[in-house]
Scaffold this motif. Structure first.
Motif, PDB file in Angstrom:
ATOM      1  N   LEU A 226       0.815  -1.084   0.074  1.00 52.23           N
ATOM      2  CA  LEU A 226       0.089   0.194  -0.099  1.00 52.23           C
ATOM      3  C   LEU A 226       0.902   1.234   0.101  1.00 52.23           C
ATOM      4  O   LEU A 226       0.664   2.300   0.770  1.00 52.23           O
ATOM      5  CB  LEU A 226      -1.039   0.136   1.098  1.00 52.23           C
ATOM      6  CG  LEU A 226      -2.158  -1.054   1.088  1.00 52.23           C
ATOM      7  CD1 LEU A 226      -1.607  -2.229   1.750  1.00 52.23           C
ATOM      8  CD2 LEU A 226      -3.346  -0.581   1.894  1.00 52.23           C
ATOM      9  N   THR A 302      -1.107   6.030   6.112  1.00 54.67           N
ATOM     10  CA  THR A 302      -1.141   5.069   4.966  1.00 54.67           C
ATOM     11  C   THR A 302      -3.012   5.212   4.889  1.00 54.67           C
ATOM     12  O   THR A 302      -3.392   5.098   3.724  1.00 54.67           O
ATOM     13  CB  THR A 302      -0.794   3.757   5.294  1.00 54.67           C
ATOM     14  OG1 THR A 302       0.664   3.702   5.184  1.00 54.67           O
ATOM     15  CG2 THR A 302      -1.259   2.713   4.175  1.00 54.67           C
ATOM     16  N   GLU A 303      -3.589   4.855   6.038  1.00 53.83           N
ATOM     17  CA  GLU A 303      -5.031   4.944   5.892  1.00 53.83           C
ATOM     18  C   GLU A 303      -5.513   6.364   5.126  1.00 53.83           C
ATOM     19  O   GLU A 303      -6.517   6.361   4.389  1.00 53.83           O
ATOM     20  CB  GLU A 303      -5.639   4.895   7.379  1.00 53.83           C
ATOM     21  CG  GLU A 303      -5.355   3.655   7.912  1.00 53.83           C
ATOM     22  CD  GLU A 303      -5.888   3.299   9.113  1.00 53.83           C
ATOM     23  OE1 GLU A 303      -6.440   2.357   9.606  1.00 53.83           O
ATOM     24  OE2 GLU A 303      -5.942   4.321  10.020  1.00 53.83           O
ATOM     25  N   THR A 306      -4.631   6.079   1.246  1.00 50.86           N
ATOM     26  CA  THR A 306      -5.412   4.824   0.501  1.00 50.86           C
ATOM     27  C   THR A 306      -7.013   4.953   0.974  1.00 50.86           C
ATOM     28  O   THR A 306      -7.740   4.375  -0.012  1.00 50.86           O
ATOM     29  CB  THR A 306      -5.026   3.699   1.088  1.00 50.86           C
ATOM     30  OG1 THR A 306      -5.191   3.313   2.632  1.00 50.86           O
ATOM     31  CG2 THR A 306      -3.483   3.615   0.755  1.00 50.86           C
ATOM     32  N   SER A 325      -9.151  -5.356  -1.265  1.00 49.42           N
ATOM     33  CA  SER A 325      -8.465  -4.834  -2.452  1.00 49.42           C
ATOM     34  C   SER A 325      -7.487  -5.271  -2.917  1.00 49.42           C
ATOM     35  O   SER A 325      -6.433  -5.673  -1.930  1.00 49.42           O
ATOM     36  CB  SER A 325      -8.289  -3.273  -2.542  1.00 49.42           C
ATOM     37  OG  SER A 325      -9.655  -2.643  -2.342  1.00 49.42           O
ATOM     38  N   GLN A 327      -3.965  -5.370  -5.709  1.00 50.51           N
ATOM     39  CA  GLN A 327      -2.815  -4.456  -6.038  1.00 50.51           C
ATOM     40  C   GLN A 327      -3.458  -3.363  -7.173  1.00 50.51           C
ATOM     41  O   GLN A 327      -3.221  -2.351  -6.818  1.00 50.51           O
ATOM     42  CB  GLN A 327      -1.449  -5.278  -6.627  1.00 50.51           C
ATOM     43  CG  GLN A 327      -0.436  -4.287  -6.659  1.00 50.51           C
ATOM     44  CD  GLN A 327       0.024  -3.702  -5.067  1.00 50.51           C
ATOM     45  OE1 GLN A 327       0.425  -4.551  -4.291  1.00 50.51           O
ATOM     46  NE2 GLN A 327      -0.216  -2.491  -4.940  1.00 50.51           N
ATOM     47  N   ILE A 330      -5.515  -0.607  -6.011  1.00 50.30           N
ATOM     48  CA  ILE A 330      -4.924   0.469  -4.512  1.00 50.30           C
ATOM     49  C   ILE A 330      -4.217   1.483  -5.359  1.00 50.30           C
ATOM     50  O   ILE A 330      -3.455   1.489  -6.145  1.00 50.30           O
ATOM     51  CB  ILE A 330      -3.948  -0.536  -4.016  1.00 50.30           C
ATOM     52  CG1 ILE A 330      -4.513  -1.628  -3.210  1.00 50.30           C
ATOM     53  CG2 ILE A 330      -3.173   0.509  -2.865  1.00 50.30           C
ATOM     54  CD1 ILE A 330      -3.475  -2.541  -2.390  1.00 50.30           C
ATOM     55  N   LEU A 332      -3.034   5.663  -4.624  1.00 50.38           N
ATOM     56  CA  LEU A 332      -2.717   6.538  -3.562  1.00 50.38           C
ATOM     57  C   LEU A 332      -3.052   7.920  -3.796  1.00 50.38           C
ATOM     58  O   LEU A 332      -2.949   8.324  -5.288  1.00 50.38           O
ATOM     59  CB  LEU A 332      -1.254   6.571  -3.364  1.00 50.38           C
ATOM     60  CG  LEU A 332      -0.510   5.201  -3.101  1.00 50.38           C
ATOM     61  CD1 LEU A 332       0.873   5.183  -2.777  1.00 50.38           C
ATOM     62  CD2 LEU A 332      -1.098   4.490  -2.062  1.00 50.38           C
TER      63      LEU A 332
END
Length: 657
Positions: A226, A302-303, A306, A325, A327, A330, A332
């Motif tokens: 992530l 990170t939360e 994402t 999810s 790859q 995902i 950013l």
């Protein structure tokens, strides 16, 4: 599918609160565990049930597996979330959960066992083709072998505890003659923190960036990353400020590092949340450091970028579901920065501080988040980590996030406790951070110990404190309304003590809430525009501002902008005598446990010689002599729990000193 309905959180503080919040949102019942020191903690009140598991020391409470399992049994908890720290990376604990038919919300015993030992982890990563720092991770733990290995690797080298993390058991060694002492102190610190004195050596990569990749894996063979977090700003090898994504990582480099992290997870058949840490050189080369087999402190950034709840992912993986999810799904977006609020004094070499958090108010607003387990009046003790909260800001751009975080920290109330809040603000405002240029050498380069100076209140700030002390007295006694006569000009002397200094003022009350404060030729017109609370609007020489304050016995804690200080009125106090202890009295700089007293009565000591070792908030601290002379008395012994300023060693100065 693994089914569970009640989750026991085998941790404390902000991470326990964080897990409880998501567990409740997903419909789970929760159980908190707490030590005697944490009886009034927020995580205890938030959980559906809570169980006392022992006294304050972690070995008799949070690290006691039998007490944790007893709490699970008495409450019927059928799952355990370990948080981070404590038992989160303990393979024996994960195995014991499985044996008791309790779902462990984390990776397998085997994965923890492999990655929990830096030496074995590094060997596995080399086999998996993951780039690693040159070093020594062999079984021969003798000093002579480490010395030989260091010569072959080349100085500088990093001594590291093979077990554990959090910066404990780590020493940077620049010269061969310093290695033996570094090995001894790192081994001792590692044994105290992790129960294992095993060490490894690594070639020190000077001033790299510390980049970590968040990975997640399920039990169906899916592994994803992530993106990365930049955790370069550190002191004592512990992170201070983290951000995602890293300003130094391109999309191409992100894919390379992400692929290496996924390969690392696949090499050990990983399951759940994990973090693969790398050192990133200026040339774009990167090297595996370690893998943390748990949720990280800095997971909120990170939360933010994402949109995923990583604790929710942990619970879904633990009950056997496919990752929410994969790859390709995902993406950013935006930027997030986290600052760790520590109970410590940056202006005294980041020494941990304990005490009462009299008033706590985290800032709120667009793009802001604060993870904490704090309430007004909570006691911060020496038994646990010095981190008390995490302040996070998100924005569409890095600059948006940076500015929001600075303002959030400026608006945060942490009255009554010494913290690093002002230091965090200074770091975030520094050009090197603003320009995205910070490396692991950031604090040493831009905020070296000798140049860190505590921000002091101005005379105007202290005059404001004096007027507030006076107004509070009037308000509490009712004398601001009883018999008020605008024709009678009332001028009162007031002496205010801030730190070791006393300041004299003349205060003239003009009306019910307006004062003229004088000190020599200086004067300030001060009016209070609100009712007295922890926050009040002030008109000072024609300018309005909001200040925060809290009373604690005879102390007034006040925050003017980002500056926090404490003041007390001493107008009628008798003149105090100077402390006659002198430099020969070596006192404990904080509450803690005495690891060792290295001298005895009658010994001759030199200035700077280490005379005692103290452990506080999971770190070892060397206590030096401030003068040369003869030891006259010893005030503590090994394993004593001592309070701040308790006498450890007393030295009589040499006659010619």
């Amino acid at each position: 599918m693994s089914r569970f309905s009640k989750i026991l959180i085998a941790n404390r503080g902000e991470i326990a609160c964080r897990v409880i919040r998501t567990a409740h949102e997903m419909g789970y019942s929760t159980v908190a565990v707490y030590s005697e020191a944490d009886a009034d903690a927020l995580h205890v009140a938030m959980a559906d049930e809570a169980v006392l598991i022992g006294p304050a020391p972690v070995g008799e409470s949070y690290l006691d597996m039998d007490r944790i399992f007893s709490a699970a049994e008495v409450t019927g908890a059928d799952a355990i979330h370990p948080g981070y720290g404590f038992l989160s990376e303990n393979a024996a604990f994960a195995k014991a959960c499985e044996e008791r038919n309790i779902t462990f919300i984390g990776p397998s015993e085997e994965a923890i066992d492999v990655m929990g030992n830096k030496a074995e982890a590094k060997r596995r990563m080399i086999d998996a083709g993951v780039p690693c720092v040159p070093g020594y991770e062999g079984e021969d733990q003798s000093d002579s072998h480490f010395i030989k290995a260091a010569d072959e690797i080349g100085f500088p080298v990093m001594v590291k505890a093979a077990a554990g993390g959090g910066g404990r058991g780590m020493r940077l060694v620049a010269k061969p003659e310093k290695l033996e002492k570094a090995l001894a102190t790192a081994r001792s610190e590692a044994e105290n923190a992790f129960g294992s004195g095993e060490l490894i050596l690594e070639k020190a990569v000077i001033e790299p960036r510390h980049i970590e990749i968040q990975v997640f894996a399920d039990s169906h063979g899916n592994v994803v990353h992530l993106g990365e977090r930049d955790c370069s700003i550190q002191r004592r090898h512990q992170k201070v400020i983290e951000e995602a994504p890293s300003p130094a990582v391109s999309e191409e480099l992100r894919q390379k590092m992400g692929a290496a992290a996924v390969a690392a997870a696949k090499a050990i058949n990983y399951r759940g949340a994990g973090t693969v840490e790398f050192l990133l050189g200026a040339d774009g080369s990167f090297y595996f450091l370690e893998m943390n087999t748990r949720l990280q402190v800095e997971h909120p950034v990170t939360e933010c970028i994402t949109g995923f709840d990583l604790v929710e992912w942990q619970l879904r993986v633990a009950r056997g579901e496919v990752l929410p999810s994969l790859q390709d799904d995902i993406v950013l977006f935006g930027h997030a920065i986290e600052a760790r609020l520590y109970a410590e004094d940056p202006y005294k070499d980041f020494l941990p501080r304990v005490g009462t958090l009299v008033s706590w108010r985290p800032a709120i607003g667009e793009g802001l988040r604060c993870d904490h387990g704090l309430v007004d009046g909570i006691e911060i003790t020496p038994h646990y980590d010095a981190m008390i909260a995490k302040v996070i800001a998100y924005g569409e751009s890095r600059e948006d996030a940076r500015l929001r975080l600075i303002r959030s920290l400026e608006q945060t109330q942490d009255l009554g406790l010494t913290t690093n809040r002002q230091f965090l603000i200074d770091c975030l405002k520094h050009d090197a951070f603003t320009n995205g240029e910070a490396t692991t050498g950031f604090i040493e380069s831009y905020f070296p110990k000798k140049t860190r100076t505590r921000p002091e209140p101005t005379k105007q700030d202290i005059a404001l404190a004096a007027s507030l002390l006076f107004a509070i007295q009037q308000h509490d006694t009712g004398s601001d309304t009883d018999g008020w006569d605008s024709a009678a000009i009332n001028i009162s002397p007031m002496v205010v003590e801030v730190g070791e200094n006393k300041h004299s003022f003349q205060i003239q009350q003009n009306d019910l809430s307006s004062y003229l404060v004088r000190a020599g030729e200086e004067e300030w017109n001060i009016s209070f525009l609100d009712e007295f609370d922890t926050e009040i609007r002030v008109l000072l020489n024609g300018v309005q501002k909001t200040i925060h304050f809290a009373e604690d016995t005879d102390l007034l804690h006040i925050a003017v902008g980002a500056l926090t200080f404490s003041a007390r009125e001493v107008t009628l106090a008798p003149a105090g005598s100077a402390d006659g202890a002198g430099d020969g009295r070596i006192a404990a700089p904080m509450n803690g446990r005495v690891i060792d007293i290295l001298v005895k009565a009658g010994d001759k000591v030199e200035k700077g010689q280490i005379v005692a070792m103290l452990e506080a908030m999971k770190m070892e601290h060397e206590i030096p002599a401030r003068i040369s002379g003869t030891v006259t008395s010893i005030g503590a012994k090994k394993d004593d729990q001592v309070a701040s300023k308790a006498m450890l060693v007393e030295i009589e100065a040499e006659e010619d000193a």
